[in-house]
Design a protein around this motif. Structure first.
Motif, mmCIF file in Angstrom:
data_model
loop_
_atom_site.group_PDB
_atom_site.id
_atom_site.type_symbol
_atom_site.label_atom_id
_atom_site.label_comp_id
_atom_site.label_asym_id
_atom_site.label_seq_id
_atom_site.Cartn_x
_atom_site.Cartn_y
_atom_site.Cartn_z
ATOM 1 N N LEU A 89 -11.976 3.263 2.295
ATOM 2 C CA LEU A 89 -10.897 2.642 3.049
ATOM 3 C C LEU A 89 -11.336 2.363 4.482
ATOM 4 O O LEU A 89 -11.071 1.284 5.029
ATOM 5 N N GLU B 115 -7.257 11.921 -0.863
ATOM 6 C CA GLU B 115 -7.098 11.326 0.463
ATOM 7 C C GLU B 115 -7.565 9.875 0.409
ATOM 8 O O GLU B 115 -8.724 9.589 0.136
ATOM 9 N N GLY B 116 -6.646 8.987 0.621
ATOM 10 C CA GLY B 116 -6.936 7.560 0.537
ATOM 11 C C GLY B 116 -5.650 6.794 0.340
ATOM 12 O O GLY B 116 -4.574 7.277 0.678
ATOM 13 N N ALA B 117 -5.766 5.615 -0.223
ATOM 14 C CA ALA B 117 -4.583 4.767 -0.413
ATOM 15 C C ALA B 117 -4.683 4.039 -1.741
ATOM 16 O O ALA B 117 -5.772 3.847 -2.289
ATOM 17 N N VAL B 118 -3.531 3.638 -2.241
ATOM 18 C CA VAL B 118 -3.478 2.712 -3.362
ATOM 19 C C VAL B 118 -3.079 1.365 -2.769
ATOM 20 O O VAL B 118 -2.108 1.276 -2.022
ATOM 21 N N VAL B 119 -3.869 0.353 -3.052
ATOM 22 C CA VAL B 119 -3.631 -0.986 -2.530
ATOM 23 C C VAL B 119 -3.329 -1.895 -3.718
ATOM 24 O O VAL B 119 -4.091 -1.931 -4.683
ATOM 25 N N THR C 282 0.842 -1.196 0.000
ATOM 26 C CA THR C 282 0.000 0.000 0.000
ATOM 27 C C THR C 282 0.874 1.242 0.000
ATOM 28 O O THR C 282 2.024 1.216 0.451
ATOM 29 N N GLU C 283 0.312 2.316 -0.514
ATOM 30 C CA GLU C 283 0.962 3.623 -0.449
ATOM 31 C C GLU C 283 -0.124 4.688 -0.490
ATOM 32 O O GLU C 283 -1.250 4.429 -0.914
ATOM 33 N N LYS C 284 0.240 5.879 -0.034
ATOM 34 C CA LYS C 284 -0.701 6.993 -0.065
ATOM 35 C C LYS C 284 -0.974 7.375 -1.509
ATOM 36 O O LYS C 284 -0.064 7.406 -2.330
ATOM 37 N N HIS C 285 -2.234 7.634 -1.811
ATOM 38 C CA HIS C 285 -2.579 8.077 -3.159
ATOM 39 C C HIS C 285 -2.084 9.505 -3.337
ATOM 40 O O HIS C 285 -2.304 10.355 -2.473
ATOM 41 N N LYS D 176 -10.629 7.581 1.034
ATOM 42 C CA LYS D 176 -10.624 7.462 2.491
ATOM 43 C C LYS D 176 -11.917 6.848 3.039
ATOM 44 O O LYS D 176 -11.858 5.954 3.889
ATOM 45 N N ALA E 292 -7.130 2.197 -6.302
ATOM 46 C CA ALA E 292 -7.108 3.484 -5.604
ATOM 47 C C ALA E 292 -8.380 3.556 -4.759
ATOM 48 O O ALA E 292 -9.485 3.592 -5.293
#
Length: 124
Positions: free
Chosen positions: A102, A79-83, A72-75, A99, A96
């Motif tokens: 998520l 606001e959210g994440a890339v998984v 994972t990393e911050k998009h 938040k 993507a």
């Protein structure tokens, strides 16, 4: 007139390839060719109708990867994440996740963990 497609793995123990035969035509695909084809097919499928169902079918036999690698990393744009999940047949797939979604995902996964702990007891 139907031309059945045949796919066979060649050279199980050396440099591997697939032979795809349709009618009298055949193509030999090595690993990079196959990865590129799978990616192109996925991009084309995403544009086709009907779209992939938004609901999971409990009758379909999905290809399920057991204990996949993930990252994972911050998009960078919202606001959210890339998984990312790694599938041994489909390569890495990235999602993507905003938040709000998520948070719902974390809650759903937490419920599975808590249910497992109730069933199996607390680990030592």
């Amino acid at each position: 007139m139907s031309h059945p497609m045949q796919v066979e793995l060649l050279n199980e123990y050396g440099d591997q390839a697939l032979r795809v035969t349709i009618g009298r035509s055949a193509a030999l695909l090595d690993v990079p060719d196959l990865d590129a084809l799978i990616e192109q097919l996925a991009l084309l499928r995403a544009r086709m109708r009907p779209e992939v169902s938004k609901e999971v079918s409990h009758r379909h036999r999905y290809v399920v990867e057991v204990d996949p690698c993930w990252y994972t990393e911050k998009h960078p744009l919202f606001e959210g994440a890339v998984v990312f999940f790694r599938h041994t047949g489909f390569n890495w797939a990235g999602f993507a996740v905003p938040k709000e979604s998520l948070i719902r995902l974390i809650d759903a996964l937490t419920m599975h963990v808590e249910a497992s702990l109730e069933t199996n007891g607390m680990p030592n």
